[in-house]
Design a protein around this motif. Structure first.
Motif, PDB file in Angstrom:
ATOM      1  N   ILE A 262      -6.130  19.986 -25.363  1.00 18.93           N
ATOM      2  CA  ILE A 262      -4.842  20.502 -24.898  1.00 18.93           C
ATOM      3  C   ILE A 262      -4.011  19.388 -24.262  1.00 18.93           C
ATOM      4  CG2 ILE A 262      -3.747  22.021 -23.196  1.00 18.93           C
ATOM      5  CD1 ILE A 262      -6.128  23.983 -23.733  1.00 18.93           C
ATOM      6  N   PHE A 263      -4.647  18.566 -23.432  1.00 16.78           N
ATOM      7  CA  PHE A 263      -3.930  17.507 -22.724  1.00 16.78           C
ATOM      8  C   PHE A 263      -3.958  16.172 -23.476  1.00 16.78           C
ATOM      9  CE2 PHE A 263      -4.439  20.431 -19.182  1.00 16.78           C
ATOM     10  CZ  PHE A 263      -3.269  20.252 -18.466  1.00 16.78           C
ATOM     11  N   MET A 264      -4.643  16.109 -24.624  1.00 17.43           N
ATOM     12  CA  MET A 264      -4.896  14.840 -25.303  1.00 17.43           C
ATOM     13  C   MET A 264      -5.367  13.811 -24.270  1.00 17.43           C
ATOM     14  SD  MET A 264      -5.251  13.505 -28.193  1.00 17.43           S
ATOM     15  CE  MET A 264      -4.431  14.704 -29.252  1.00 17.43           C
ATOM     16  N   ALA A 265      -6.466  14.176 -23.610  1.00 17.69           N
ATOM     17  CA  ALA A 265      -6.959  13.419 -22.460  1.00 17.69           C
ATOM     18  C   ALA A 265      -7.797  12.228 -22.905  1.00 17.69           C
ATOM     19  CB  ALA A 265      -7.764  14.331 -21.539  1.00 17.69           C
ATOM     20  N   ARG A 266      -7.167  11.281 -23.545  1.00 21.24           N
ATOM     21  CA  ARG A 266      -7.892  10.120 -24.061  1.00 21.24           C
ATOM     22  C   ARG A 266      -8.357   9.193 -22.944  1.00 21.24           C
ATOM     23  NH1 ARG A 266      -4.961   7.921 -29.401  1.00 21.24           N
ATOM     24  NH2 ARG A 266      -7.074   7.110 -29.717  1.00 21.24           N
ATOM     25  N   GLY A 267      -7.850   9.421 -21.734  1.00 28.53           N
ATOM     26  CA  GLY A 267      -8.298   8.641 -20.582  1.00 28.53           C
ATOM     27  C   GLY A 267      -9.568   9.165 -19.953  1.00 28.53           C
ATOM     28  N   GLY A 268     -10.053  10.319 -20.412  1.00 26.98           N
ATOM     29  CA  GLY A 268     -11.336  10.810 -19.929  1.00 26.98           C
ATOM     30  C   GLY A 268     -11.284  12.206 -19.351  1.00 26.98           C
ATOM     31  N   VAL A 269     -12.449  12.859 -19.340  1.00 26.73           N
ATOM     32  CA  VAL A 269     -12.635  14.172 -18.744  1.00 26.73           C
ATOM     33  C   VAL A 269     -13.624  14.014 -17.594  1.00 26.73           C
ATOM     34  CG1 VAL A 269     -13.505  16.509 -19.116  1.00 26.73           C
ATOM     35  CG2 VAL A 269     -12.127  15.400 -20.880  1.00 26.73           C
ATOM     36  N   TYR A 270     -13.253  14.537 -16.422  1.00 27.48           N
ATOM     37  CA  TYR A 270     -14.036  14.372 -15.203  1.00 27.48           C
ATOM     38  C   TYR A 270     -14.536  15.735 -14.729  1.00 27.48           C
ATOM     39  CZ  TYR A 270     -12.287   9.588 -14.848  1.00 27.48           C
ATOM     40  OH  TYR A 270     -12.015   8.257 -15.083  1.00 27.48           O
ATOM     41  N   LEU A 271     -15.816  15.810 -14.416  1.00 26.54           N
ATOM     42  CA  LEU A 271     -16.435  17.029 -13.900  1.00 26.54           C
ATOM     43  C   LEU A 271     -16.657  16.846 -12.407  1.00 26.54           C
ATOM     44  CD1 LEU A 271     -19.145  17.463 -16.692  1.00 26.54           C
ATOM     45  CD2 LEU A 271     -16.825  18.418 -16.646  1.00 26.54           C
ATOM     46  N   SER A 272     -16.016  17.685 -11.610  1.00 20.31           N
ATOM     47  CA  SER A 272     -16.105  17.543 -10.160  1.00 20.31           C
ATOM     48  C   SER A 272     -16.945  18.670  -9.574  1.00 20.31           C
ATOM     49  CB  SER A 272     -14.701  17.550  -9.542  1.00 20.31           C
ATOM     50  OG  SER A 272     -14.098  18.827  -9.706  1.00 20.31           O
ATOM     51  N   GLY A 273     -17.205  18.572  -8.278  1.00 21.79           N
ATOM     52  CA  GLY A 273     -17.880  19.652  -7.577  1.00 21.79           C
ATOM     53  C   GLY A 273     -19.385  19.496  -7.491  1.00 21.79           C
ATOM     54  N   GLY A 274     -19.967  20.294  -6.606  1.00 21.47           N
ATOM     55  CA  GLY A 274     -21.394  20.192  -6.325  1.00 21.47           C
ATOM     56  C   GLY A 274     -22.288  20.592  -7.479  1.00 21.47           C
ATOM     57  N   ILE A 275     -21.891  21.579  -8.267  1.00 20.05           N
ATOM     58  CA  ILE A 275     -22.731  22.005  -9.387  1.00 20.05           C
ATOM     59  C   ILE A 275     -22.858  20.879 -10.398  1.00 20.05           C
ATOM     60  CG2 ILE A 275     -22.924  23.585 -11.340  1.00 20.05           C
ATOM     61  CD1 ILE A 275     -21.653  25.739  -9.644  1.00 20.05           C
ATOM     62  N   SER A 276     -21.735  20.254 -10.745  1.00 19.62           N
ATOM     63  CA  SER A 276     -21.772  19.147 -11.716  1.00 19.62           C
ATOM     64  C   SER A 276     -22.702  18.040 -11.234  1.00 19.62           C
ATOM     65  CB  SER A 276     -20.366  18.596 -11.938  1.00 19.62           C
ATOM     66  OG  SER A 276     -19.510  19.582 -12.473  1.00 19.62           O
ATOM     67  N   GLN A 277     -22.609  17.711  -9.942  1.00 18.20           N
ATOM     68  CA  GLN A 277     -23.463  16.651  -9.404  1.00 18.20           C
ATOM     69  C   GLN A 277     -24.933  17.044  -9.461  1.00 18.20           C
ATOM     70  OE1 GLN A 277     -22.136  15.410  -5.511  1.00 18.20           O
ATOM     71  NE2 GLN A 277     -20.013  15.247  -6.158  1.00 18.20           N
ATOM     72  N   LYS A 278     -25.237  18.308  -9.175  1.00 25.09           N
ATOM     73  CA  LYS A 278     -26.636  18.737  -9.111  1.00 25.09           C
ATOM     74  C   LYS A 278     -27.292  18.739 -10.488  1.00 25.09           C
ATOM     75  CE  LYS A 278     -29.756  22.096  -7.071  1.00 25.09           C
ATOM     76  NZ  LYS A 278     -29.920  23.233  -6.148  1.00 25.09           N
TER      77      LYS A 278
END
Length: 341
Positions: A262-278
């Motif tokens: 949707i965003f043509m996010a060629r610079g990357g996708v970032y997963l934030s938050g405690g669940i992603s880290q765990k």
């Protein structure tokens, strides 16, 4: 060169910075453009009657620095002079803050705008790469945060400026694709007869998947909380939990890939938050990237987009500090969200 798109003057230093969640509030003070933020202990929102009380007792009473302005990130719609938080009893009243806390200027933004601001310049030490796609482009990015709900925001790069784009992307539909999905999806809890991304990609969503897997296999669920499920999955102690976390990673990969397109996010996708880290070990397994890249006819494009887990412990505060230092680098809309003495 970056431009100031809203023509507002910068917030005056020192600046109080706040990231207000449903359970915890995090504060720091940025003394000037060159200083590192002075951080204060994380406080629980339930421990204070109002946000003003929390700021006074946990910040202002602990330092001789008197902030002249504040920028606050909150989880909730910003509309008018009284701003209720979605998952907290606090109501942000900027005019009261100016009258009672000695502030001259208050800016209130969405919590995932702050996350988007953070990923504009996140150092390698504060992100863990998932997959092998190279980070070579200064281009638009996306952040997703599975937590209490599923937060989503874009960060569009244009005219040498970062434009944070908050939204409600966590409420998009998600549906079954594989034979196993078709066995599991009838047992998922729904909202008004539909499965939204947030209903599977959040703390309660992980538990939702686990219960659906149990029902599909005719087993009685033994685990009670999302933390129980993720812990049992990562240790390998419970096969049903292992599958639940694997499916969580798969569905997260699908939605992350959709938002990247949707965003043509060629610079990357970032997963934030405690669940992603765990669940980083689970995200390093093939399922997440396979689902992320499985977007024919754009599979090759998806393979070129890097994915990361944000590991910065105070990412939202870092994003707000970046904006406070150089507001002209960001196209952050302030109309209707900034109050001045």
């Amino acid at each position: 060169m970056p431009r100031n798109f809203d023509n507002d003057p910068p917030l005056p230093f020192p600046i109080l910075i706040g990231d207000i969640g449903g359970t915890n509030a995090r504060f720091s003070i940025l003394v000037d453009v060159y200083a590192e933020p002075r951080e204060f202990p994380i406080v629980q929102t339930a421990a204070f009657k109002t946000i003003d009380d929390a700021i006074q007792q946990s910040v202002l009473d602990k330092t001789s620095i008197q902030p002249r302005s504040a920028i606050l990130a909150i989880a909730g719609p910003i509309n008018g002079d009284e701003i209720p938080l979605t998952n907290c009893h606090w109501v942000v009243r900027p005019r009261h803050m100016i009258a009672n806390l000695g502030l001259e200027d208050v800016l209130v933004v969405n919590d995932f705008e702050a996350q988007a601001l953070a990923i504009a310049s996140l150092a390698d030490e504060h992100r863990e790469q998932i997959g092998s796609a190279a980070d070579t482009l200064l281009a638009s990015r996306v952040v997703l945060g599975p937590g209490t709900g599923l937060g989503v925001a874009g960060l569009v790069h244009a005219q040498h400026t970062w434009f944070p784009v908050p939204g409600e992307g966590g409420h998009v539909d998600i549906g079954p694709r594989t034979e196993r999905d078709f066995e599991i999806f009838p047992h998922l809890d729904k909202i008004e007869d539909r499965v939204s991304a947030e209903e599977v990609l959040s703390g309660r969503g992980l538990l939702n998947i686990y219960h659906a897997v149990c029902k599909a296999d005719g087993k009685k669920p033994k685990l009670k909380t999302p933390a129980d499920v993720s812990t049992a999955a990562l240790s390998g102690d419970d096969d049903l939990a292992v599958e639940a976390v694997s499916l969580f990673a798969t569905y997260l990969g699908r939605v992350a890939g959709d938002v990247a397109l949707i965003f043509m996010a060629r610079g990357g996708v970032y997963l934030s938050g405690g669940i992603s880290q765990k669940i980083i070990p689970a995200l390093h397994k093939p399922e997440f990237r396979a689902a992320f890249e499985d977007k024919a006819p754009h599979t090759q494009l998806m393979r070129s987009i890097p994915t990361y887990v944000v590991t910065h412990p105070l990412a939202a505060l870092a994003g707000l500090a970046a904006y406070a230092r150089t507001p002209s680098s960001f196209g952050l809309a302030t109309e209707g969200r900034r109050w001045r003495h």
